[in-house]
Design a protein around this motif. Structure first.
Motif, PDB file in Angstrom:
ATOM      1  N   GLY A 279      -4.259  77.437 -46.437  1.00 46.32           N
ATOM      2  CA  GLY A 279      -5.078  76.357 -46.981  1.00 46.32           C
ATOM      3  C   GLY A 279      -5.271  75.199 -46.034  1.00 46.32           C
ATOM      4  N   THR A 280      -4.275  74.956 -45.169  1.00 41.23           N
ATOM      5  CA  THR A 280      -4.352  73.808 -44.251  1.00 41.23           C
ATOM      6  C   THR A 280      -4.456  74.221 -42.793  1.00 41.23           C
ATOM      7  OG1 THR A 280      -1.929  73.678 -44.108  1.00 41.23           O
ATOM      8  CG2 THR A 280      -3.006  72.371 -45.818  1.00 41.23           C
ATOM      9  N   MET A 281      -4.278  75.509 -42.506  1.00 42.30           N
ATOM     10  CA  MET A 281      -4.311  76.017 -41.129  1.00 42.30           C
ATOM     11  C   MET A 281      -3.347  75.227 -40.244  1.00 42.30           C
ATOM     12  SD  MET A 281      -6.162  78.606 -41.417  1.00 42.30           S
ATOM     13  CE  MET A 281      -6.293  79.088 -39.707  1.00 42.30           C
ATOM     14  N   ALA A 282      -2.106  75.120 -40.728  1.00 43.01           N
ATOM     15  CA  ALA A 282      -1.063  74.417 -39.984  1.00 43.01           C
ATOM     16  C   ALA A 282       0.238  75.193 -40.092  1.00 43.01           C
ATOM     17  CB  ALA A 282      -0.876  72.995 -40.513  1.00 43.01           C
ATOM     18  N   THR A 283       1.094  75.044 -39.089  1.00 40.31           N
ATOM     19  CA  THR A 283       2.371  75.755 -39.082  1.00 40.31           C
ATOM     20  C   THR A 283       3.440  74.948 -39.813  1.00 40.31           C
ATOM     21  OG1 THR A 283       2.881  74.808 -36.914  1.00 40.31           O
ATOM     22  CG2 THR A 283       1.873  76.983 -36.945  1.00 40.31           C
ATOM     23  N   VAL A 284       4.342  75.669 -40.478  1.00 41.42           N
ATOM     24  CA  VAL A 284       5.406  75.032 -41.256  1.00 41.42           C
ATOM     25  C   VAL A 284       6.703  75.814 -41.068  1.00 41.42           C
ATOM     26  CG1 VAL A 284       3.869  74.072 -43.002  1.00 41.42           C
ATOM     27  CG2 VAL A 284       4.770  76.379 -43.317  1.00 41.42           C
ATOM     28  N   ASP A 285       7.712  75.422 -41.832  1.00 36.80           N
ATOM     29  CA  ASP A 285       9.032  76.044 -41.880  1.00 36.80           C
ATOM     30  C   ASP A 285       9.911  75.578 -40.722  1.00 36.80           C
ATOM     31  OD1 ASP A 285       8.713  77.365 -44.305  1.00 36.80           O
ATOM     32  OD2 ASP A 285       7.877  79.152 -43.380  1.00 36.80           O
ATOM     33  N   HIS A 286      11.112  76.152 -40.659  1.00 37.06           N
ATOM     34  CA  HIS A 286      12.133  75.596 -39.775  1.00 37.06           C
ATOM     35  C   HIS A 286      11.812  75.773 -38.302  1.00 37.06           C
ATOM     36  CE1 HIS A 286      13.272  79.851 -40.405  1.00 37.06           C
ATOM     37  NE2 HIS A 286      13.775  79.781 -39.189  1.00 37.06           N
TER      38      HIS A 286
END
Length: 264
Positions: A159-166
């Motif tokens: 939905g945001t085209m961004a990387t997440v998580d640790h």
């Protein structure tokens, strides 16, 4: 059952009516009292009372003549949707934010439509290293010969085209960044800066920790909105930039917490 003001049959009552109001706001991005009253077959006063109840629950924010939805753990708009909202205001905010670059050589650029516009407004005639979780921002800056782009690794949110998580947060923990440009789904004096997703919150929280200077950039509708995960207090920021639809007296209250507040 009849509506006392209009004499029409009420098509939706109580919680079901309010559920439909929230659904309509989330689909359209905003609703007007007159239109939703006509759709539901109730009076405008009934809709106003419903909006008041929904605002107290944190599901909508009221405006003059209507309301817009508040993003939460169960509802978040996509980057594509946000990109088309408040465009003139975001362009002004982005220009003011880019003007605060100063002598910074390393920059964190948050995900979101406003940070993407800030990235586009950054100067391209000097060496600059930009760290970002946003694929759109990375692609937009990668062709600049004097800009080095470091894209944080991790799982990509569609939905945001961004990387997440640790993975993303861990990489950020190894940096000392001159200036961070951050966005949020909501900012309030009581609850600070919030976002619906804990995985996004951790990346933002780490960016706050890693940066020497911090700038929050967001349109007026972010103010007073509260989402699920807090990642920073307003006092952690050097500057808050918004548009002139945030009342001057409200801007002053945020300024008392410590940041310089710019209305553009």
């Amino acid at each position: 059952m009849m509506d006392a003001e209009t004499g029409r049959v009420i098509l939706a009552e109580g919680e079901e009516r309010r559920r439909r109001i929230v659904s309509a706001a989330r689909r359209a991005g905003a609703i007007g009292v007159t239109a939703i009253a006509a759709d539901l077959g109730v009076s405008r006063e009934t809709v106003r009372r419903d909006l008041g109840a929904l605002e107290r629950r944190g599901l909508v924010r009221r405006t003059h003549g209507g309301a817009f939805p508040v993003e939460s753990a169960g509802f978040e708009t996509t980057l594509e949707f946000r990109t088309g909202l408040h465009v003139p205001e975001k362009i002004r905010i982005a220009a003011a934010a880019a003007a605060l670059l100063g002598d910074a050589e390393t920059v964190f650029m948050d995900e979101g439509s406003t940070p993407q516009l800030i990235a586009e407004a950054l100067p391209d005639d000097r060496p600059l290293t930009v760290v970002t979780a946003s694929l759109a921002t990375a692609l937009g800056l990668a062709a600049r010969p004097k800009t080095t782009v470091l894209l944080l690794g991790g799982r990509v949110r569609g939905g945001t085209m961004a990387t997440v998580d640790h993975w993303a947060a861990r990489t950020l923990s190894d940096f000392v960044i001159d200036l961070a440009y951050l966005s949020a789904n909501g900012i309030s004096r009581e609850h600070g800066l919030t976002t619906p997703d804990p995985r996004v919150s951790e990346v933002k929280r780490q960016a706050v920790r890693a940066s020497r200077r911090r700038v929050f950039a967001g349109v007026y509708s972010k103010f007073g909105a509260v989402s699920f995960c807090r990642f920073a207090e307003a006092r952690a920021f050097d500057t808050i930039i918004t548009d002139t639809r945030l009342p001057q007296n409200e801007a002053r209250r945020y300024g008392l917490l410590g940041p310089e507040v710019l209305r553009v």
